[in-house]
Write a protein that holds these residues in place. Structure first.
Motif, PDB file in Angstrom:
ATOM      1  N   THR A 146      22.517  69.489  33.511  1.00 55.77           N
ATOM      2  CA  THR A 146      23.728  69.228  34.288  1.00 55.77           C
ATOM      3  C   THR A 146      24.922  69.023  33.369  1.00 55.77           C
ATOM      4  O   THR A 146      26.030  69.504  33.645  1.00 55.77           O
ATOM      5  CB  THR A 146      23.526  67.994  35.195  1.00 55.77           C
ATOM      6  N   THR A 147      24.716  68.324  32.257  1.00 54.89           N
ATOM      7  CA  THR A 147      25.802  68.124  31.286  1.00 54.89           C
ATOM      8  C   THR A 147      26.276  69.447  30.718  1.00 54.89           C
ATOM      9  O   THR A 147      27.486  69.682  30.569  1.00 54.89           O
ATOM     10  CB  THR A 147      25.333  67.203  30.150  1.00 54.89           C
ATOM     11  N   ILE A 194      21.417  76.345  19.649  1.00 55.33           N
ATOM     12  CA  ILE A 194      21.290  74.898  19.519  1.00 55.33           C
ATOM     13  C   ILE A 194      22.392  74.219  20.328  1.00 55.33           C
ATOM     14  O   ILE A 194      23.557  74.611  20.262  1.00 55.33           O
ATOM     15  CB  ILE A 194      21.375  74.462  18.039  1.00 55.33           C
ATOM     16  N   LEU A 195      22.031  73.215  21.096  1.00 50.94           N
ATOM     17  CA  LEU A 195      22.992  72.477  21.903  1.00 50.94           C
ATOM     18  C   LEU A 195      23.496  71.259  21.136  1.00 50.94           C
ATOM     19  O   LEU A 195      22.709  70.415  20.695  1.00 50.94           O
ATOM     20  CB  LEU A 195      22.361  72.025  23.219  1.00 50.94           C
ATOM     21  N   GLU A 196      24.803  71.179  20.993  1.00 52.03           N
ATOM     22  CA  GLU A 196      25.446  70.046  20.327  1.00 52.03           C
ATOM     23  C   GLU A 196      26.460  69.419  21.281  1.00 52.03           C
ATOM     24  O   GLU A 196      27.099  70.127  22.080  1.00 52.03           O
ATOM     25  CB  GLU A 196      26.162  70.500  19.049  1.00 52.03           C
ATOM     26  N   LEU A 197      26.619  68.116  21.196  1.00 56.58           N
ATOM     27  CA  LEU A 197      27.585  67.412  22.028  1.00 56.58           C
ATOM     28  C   LEU A 197      28.926  67.282  21.324  1.00 56.58           C
ATOM     29  O   LEU A 197      28.990  67.096  20.108  1.00 56.58           O
ATOM     30  CB  LEU A 197      27.065  66.016  22.395  1.00 56.58           C
ATOM     31  N   ASN A 224      26.084  60.237  36.298  1.00 54.17           N
ATOM     32  CA  ASN A 224      26.668  59.794  35.033  1.00 54.17           C
ATOM     33  C   ASN A 224      27.801  60.699  34.559  1.00 54.17           C
ATOM     34  O   ASN A 224      28.300  60.519  33.444  1.00 54.17           O
ATOM     35  CB  ASN A 224      25.578  59.731  33.955  1.00 54.17           C
ATOM     36  N   LEU A 225      28.205  61.658  35.384  1.00 56.08           N
ATOM     37  CA  LEU A 225      29.264  62.589  35.010  1.00 56.08           C
ATOM     38  C   LEU A 225      30.412  62.507  35.995  1.00 56.08           C
ATOM     39  O   LEU A 225      30.208  62.347  37.195  1.00 56.08           O
ATOM     40  CB  LEU A 225      28.718  64.023  34.986  1.00 56.08           C
ATOM     41  N   LEU A 281      30.429  66.060  26.294  1.00 55.56           N
ATOM     42  CA  LEU A 281      30.023  67.335  26.881  1.00 55.56           C
ATOM     43  C   LEU A 281      29.461  68.245  25.796  1.00 55.56           C
ATOM     44  O   LEU A 281      29.539  67.939  24.606  1.00 55.56           O
ATOM     45  CB  LEU A 281      31.209  67.989  27.590  1.00 55.56           C
ATOM     46  N   CYS A 282      28.904  69.361  26.194  1.00 50.41           N
ATOM     47  CA  CYS A 282      28.283  70.283  25.237  1.00 50.41           C
ATOM     48  C   CYS A 282      29.307  71.250  24.659  1.00 50.41           C
ATOM     49  O   CYS A 282      30.242  71.673  25.344  1.00 50.41           O
ATOM     50  CB  CYS A 282      27.164  71.072  25.920  1.00 50.41           C
ATOM     51  N   ASP A 283      29.113  71.601  23.421  1.00 50.18           N
ATOM     52  CA  ASP A 283      29.907  72.659  22.795  1.00 50.18           C
ATOM     53  C   ASP A 283      29.343  73.993  23.281  1.00 50.18           C
ATOM     54  O   ASP A 283      28.246  74.386  22.892  1.00 50.18           O
ATOM     55  CB  ASP A 283      29.810  72.546  21.279  1.00 50.18           C
TER      56      ASP A 283
END
Length: 266
Positions: free
Chosen positions: A30-31, A239-242, A50-51, A247-249
């Protein structure tokens, strides 16, 4: 004689993608969806607590979902539609099939219209005609990116050239899963990155252990272990980074998709 120039058209404008995003629980699906430009959520489950996101009221019927999509056919500033989630949408579709036929459930054997798998076939028609056609309209005519979130299931896969094996897949009935997969430009499988390490435990015996560092990854290509795929030649893993805002890049995703790299984009 047919004039081909009058029939053949070149469409240089890339369309937004239709993305199906599924994976293990609490991994941030979801994020990630909320990180796309100007999103609005159609929620069939309450997973956005939470969003801070724009969202329609929680849908408790397929009619609610159709009305929300219909509302987006008008004027608005949203650029991304997020459906959260497909596997909670499915029982709403089943309930409408049952109601349409005066039955208690989609598996009601007392209703002749639903016996011998007919109910699931009717559900497939609703997926195709009432849902997928509608989101494609938003993509084609309202220039909206579509993100469909789903949970995962591990199911037996019967391949014609090997022995059966288990793999991760979208948590939907096989008919709905096939329709959604065919309609998607991208199927992302989100999971934690793992690797194996052998350890000598003595007595000439090695034990293989699965290890991880909490890193989250999107798998973009089909393997025997999971359902995935894309039409854009993406790398096998993203790769998922915050970001600092939590939020995600999404830039590693966007750079592979022509729509996000088109000239004159807004």
């Amino acid at each position: 004689m047919i004039d081909l120039k009058s029939l053949v058209r070149t469409d240089d404008a890339p369309k937004p993608p239709i993305i199906t995003l599924y994976g293990t629980g609490k991994i941030g699906k979801t994020t990630l969806a909320a990180s796309f430009p100007a999103p609005v959520f159609i929620r069939t489950e309450d997973g956005t607590d939470n969003l801070s996101v724009d969202a329609f009221p929680l849908a408790t019927s397929f009619k609610d979902v159709k009305e929300a999509i219909s509302a987006l056919c008008g004027d608005h500033e949203f650029k991304t539609l997020v459906v959260d989630s497909l596997d909670w949408l499915e029982p709403l579709i089943w309930a409408e099939v049952a109601a349409d036929n005066g039955a208690n459930s989609i598996n009601d054997e007392s209703c002749k219209a639903l016996t011998f798998g007919k109910g699931m076939a009717l559900a497939g028609d609703k997926w195709r005609d009432d849902y997928l056609k509608a989101i494609n309209y938003l993509r084609d005519h309202k220039c909206m990116t579509i993100i469909q979130i789903a949970h995962h299931q591990i199911k037996r896969f019967d391949a014609p050239d090997t022995d059966p094996y288990d793999r991760y897949g979208i948590k939907l009935h096989k008919t709905a899963s096939a329709l959604v997969a065919e309609d998607s430009d991208i199927i992302f499988f989100a999971n934690y990155k793992t690797f194996t390490k052998e350890k000598d435990v003595g007595f000439n015996k090695n034990v293989t252990r699965a290890l991880g560092n909490g890193q989250r990854v999107l798998h973009t290509q089909e393997t025997p272990a999971w359902q995935a795929g894309n039409r854009y030649g993406m790398p096998e893993e993203i790769i998922l980074e915050l970001n600092s805002d939590g939020l995600c890049d999404i830039s590693p995703i966007q750079k592979s998709i022509p729509f996000f790299n088109r000239k004159g984009k807004k």
